[in-house]
Design an enzyme around this catalytic site. Structure first.
Site, PDB file in Angstrom:
ATOM      1  N   LYS A   1       5.662  49.039  12.972  1.00 27.42           N
ATOM      2  CA  LYS A   1       5.717  47.733  13.635  1.00 27.42           C
ATOM      3  C   LYS A   1       4.966  46.640  12.881  1.00 27.42           C
ATOM      4  O   LYS A   1       5.290  45.454  13.025  1.00 27.42           O
ATOM      5  CB  LYS A   1       5.155  47.850  15.045  1.00 27.42           C
ATOM      6  CG  LYS A   1       6.040  48.609  16.029  1.00 27.42           C
ATOM      7  CD  LYS A   1       7.237  47.786  16.455  1.00 27.42           C
ATOM      8  CE  LYS A   1       7.977  48.428  17.621  1.00 27.42           C
ATOM      9  NZ  LYS A   1       9.099  47.588  18.090  1.00 27.42           N
TER      10      LYS A   1
ATOM     11  N   SER B   1       4.432  48.007  24.627  1.00 26.71           N
ATOM     12  CA  SER B   1       3.741  49.160  25.209  1.00 26.71           C
ATOM     13  C   SER B   1       2.634  49.659  24.306  1.00 26.71           C
ATOM     14  O   SER B   1       1.853  50.510  24.699  1.00 26.71           O
ATOM     15  CB  SER B   1       4.729  50.304  25.480  1.00 26.71           C
ATOM     16  OG  SER B   1       5.244  50.805  24.249  1.00 26.71           O
TER      17      SER B   1
ATOM     18  N   GLU C   1      17.419  58.960  20.495  1.00 27.55           N
ATOM     19  CA  GLU C   1      16.765  58.479  21.712  1.00 27.55           C
ATOM     20  C   GLU C   1      16.279  59.661  22.542  1.00 27.55           C
ATOM     21  O   GLU C   1      16.843  60.760  22.451  1.00 27.55           O
ATOM     22  CB  GLU C   1      17.740  57.679  22.574  1.00 27.55           C
ATOM     23  CG  GLU C   1      18.160  56.348  22.004  1.00 27.55           C
ATOM     24  CD  GLU C   1      19.045  55.577  22.974  1.00 27.55           C
ATOM     25  OE1 GLU C   1      18.645  54.481  23.392  1.00 27.55           O
ATOM     26  OE2 GLU C   1      20.141  56.068  23.308  1.00 27.55           O
TER      27      GLU C   1
ATOM     28  N   GLY D   1      16.098  58.167  28.175  1.00 27.82           N
ATOM     29  CA  GLY D   1      16.247  56.755  27.838  1.00 27.82           C
ATOM     30  C   GLY D   1      17.399  56.512  26.891  1.00 27.82           C
ATOM     31  O   GLY D   1      17.211  56.105  25.753  1.00 27.82           O
TER      32      GLY D   1
ATOM     33  N   ASP E   1      19.860  54.300  26.744  1.00 29.19           N
ATOM     34  CA  ASP E   1      20.526  53.009  26.935  1.00 29.19           C
ATOM     35  C   ASP E   1      21.360  52.590  25.724  1.00 29.19           C
ATOM     36  O   ASP E   1      22.453  52.039  25.884  1.00 29.19           O
ATOM     37  CB  ASP E   1      19.498  51.919  27.262  1.00 29.19           C
ATOM     38  CG  ASP E   1      18.369  51.840  26.249  1.00 29.19           C
ATOM     39  OD1 ASP E   1      17.645  52.827  26.106  1.00 29.19           O
ATOM     40  OD2 ASP E   1      18.222  50.784  25.603  1.00 29.19           O
TER      41      ASP E   1
ATOM     42  N   SER F   1       8.369  57.098  12.771  1.00 21.07           N
ATOM     43  CA  SER F   1       8.019  55.695  12.987  1.00 21.07           C
ATOM     44  C   SER F   1       6.550  55.425  13.258  1.00 21.07           C
ATOM     45  O   SER F   1       6.093  54.298  13.080  1.00 21.07           O
ATOM     46  CB  SER F   1       8.861  55.127  14.134  1.00 21.07           C
ATOM     47  OG  SER F   1       8.656  55.874  15.321  1.00 21.07           O
TER      48      SER F   1
END
Length: 326
Positions: free
Chosen positions: A57, A82, A208, A212, A214, A308
Site C-alpha cells: 500500500k 482497515s 478472494e 468476500g 464481491d 501483499s
C-alpha cells in the site's frame, strides 16, 4: 467510433516507479523448491511484506500524496482504511511534511492501528458493519479542507500498486500467470495493466476469501455487485463491492477469480512461516492458499505471486496459525 481511455496505463506505472525510486523498497522475489513441487510450476514470490509499512500500500499512497499541490499538503490528508492503507498514508504524509487523519474500523487489528498512530496520524473510528467510512472521511475532509486519498479508487493509487508487478517481471522475466489478492481491486488493476501491457498472453488470476467474493460475483455478472460486509480473517479484503475505477480495469484484464476459505488461508500462513521463513498476514496469504490447494487450476510453467503484506501481531498470528481460532 468512440474509445474510452483507461484510468491507468503502463506509462503511468513506469512514471510511478520513477517517483518511488529511493523512497519505496524494491522488495525481494523468493523461490522455494518445495512450493514449486507442490504447485507443479516455477513460482516467483514478490514479497511485499518487506515493503515500508509492511505492505504494498505504501507504493500507491506515496505516489498519490506526492502529487498533491503545496497548498493541499499544507492543509493535510484524509484517508479511510482497515489498516495497511492507513499506515501507508500516515507514513507518506510524514515523509512529505504534512498531517493525516485516518478513518479506521473499530475492530481493525490493534497492531495496524498502533502503527498508524505511530506514524503520527490522527485516528477516527467507526463501526464497519453500520457506518459509511467514505462518507465519514469526506465529511472530515470538507470540514477541515483536507485532500482525500482513497485506498484503491484513484488512478495514482492503481499506478503505484502496479510497480510491484513491474519489479517482479523485471526480475523474474516473462511469466505465464500472475496471482494477486483482490480487495478493492487496486493492486490487481495496476498489476494487470503492467502484466498485460508487457506480455498480453499472461493469465491474471485474482484471489478472494470465500466469504468476500464481491469481485468474483461482479465479474460474472458484468457489473459491480454488493454483498454484506464479509466476516473473514482476511481483514484487508473484507469489502462489500469492488471500486468503480478498479472494476473498469479488472473486467477487461482479469482472466479468473478464485476463492479460498479462512482455514486454507491459515494453512498458507503456516506454510509461509515454516517453509519459506516469512510472516504474511491473512490477506497476503490468499494467493499462496490458491496455489497450495490447487484452486488456481492448471498453471503454466512460470508463475508470479504477489504476497501483499505481513502486518499481523505475534498474538494474532499465534491464534490463527496455532489454534485455528480467530
Amino acid at each position: 467510433m468512440t474509445t474510452t481511455t483507461p484510468p491507468v496505463t503502463l506509462d503511468d506505472v513506469r512514471d510511478a516507479a520513477a517517483r518511488l525510486r529511493g523512497v519505496a523498497h524494491r522488495t525481494p522475489v523468493l523461490r522455494s523448491r518445495t512450493l514449486d513441487a507442490l504447485a507443479g510450476a516455477e513460482i516467483h514470490l514478490k514479497c511485499e511484506n518487506f515493503q515500508r509499512v509492511g505492505a504494498f500500500k505504501f507504493r500507491g499512497a506515496y505516489n498519490a500524496a506526492s502529487r498533491l499541490t503545496p497548498d493541499q499538503l499544507s492543509r493535510g490528508i484524509a484517508a479511510y482504511s482497515s489498516g495497511n492503507h492507513a499506515q501507508a498514508v500516515a507514513l507518506a504524509a510524514r515523509e512529505l511534511g504534512t498531517t493525516a487523519v485516518i478513518v479506521m474500523p473499530e475492530d481493525a487489528p490493534p497492531s495496524k492501528r498502533a502503527a498508524t498512530a505511530g506514524y503520527g496520524a490522527e485516528i477516527v473510528t467507526y463501526d464497519r458493519y453500520t457506518g459509511d467510512r467514505v462518507a465519514i472521511a469526506e465529511a472530515l475532509a470538507a470540514e477541515r479542507g483536507l485532500a482525500v486519498i482513497p485506498p484503491y479508487e484513484h488512478p495514482h493509487i492503481m499506478a503505484g500498486q502496479g510497480t510491484a508487478a513491474l519489479e517482479l517481471i523485471e526480475e523474474a522475466g516473462e511469466l505465464g500467470a500472475l496471482l494477486t489478492p483482490v480487495g478493492g481491486g487496486g493492486l490487481m488493476a495496476g498489476s494487470a495493466t503492467v502484466a498485460k501491457g508487457l506480455h498480453p498472453a499472461i493469465r491474471m488470476i485474482g484471489v478472494e476469501p470465500e466469504a468476500g467474493d464481491d469481485t468474483k460475483r461482479s465479474l460474472e455478472a458484468g457489473r459491480r455487485i454488493s454483498i454484506p460486509v464479509p466476516h473473514t480473517i482476511a481483514d484487508g479484503q473484507a469489502l462489500h463491492t469492488p471500486g468503480e475505477l478498479t472494476f473498469s480495469v479488472n473486467r477487461r484484464l482479469v482472466d479468473d477469480i478464485v476463492l479460498v476459505t479462512d482455514d486454507e488461508i491459515r494453512d498458507a500462513m503456516r506454510f509461509a512461516f515454516e517453509r519459506l521463513k516469512i510472516v504474511i498476514e491473512p490477506s497476503g496469504a490468499t494467493p499462496l492458499a490458491a496455489l497450495l490447494t490447487g484452486r488456481a487450476g492448471a498453471l503454466p510453467r512460470r508463475v508470479g505471486v504477489i504476497l501483499s503484506g505481513g502486518n499481523i501481531d505475534a498474538e494474532r498470528f499465534a491464534r490463527l496459525c496455532g489454534t485455528g481460532t480467530r
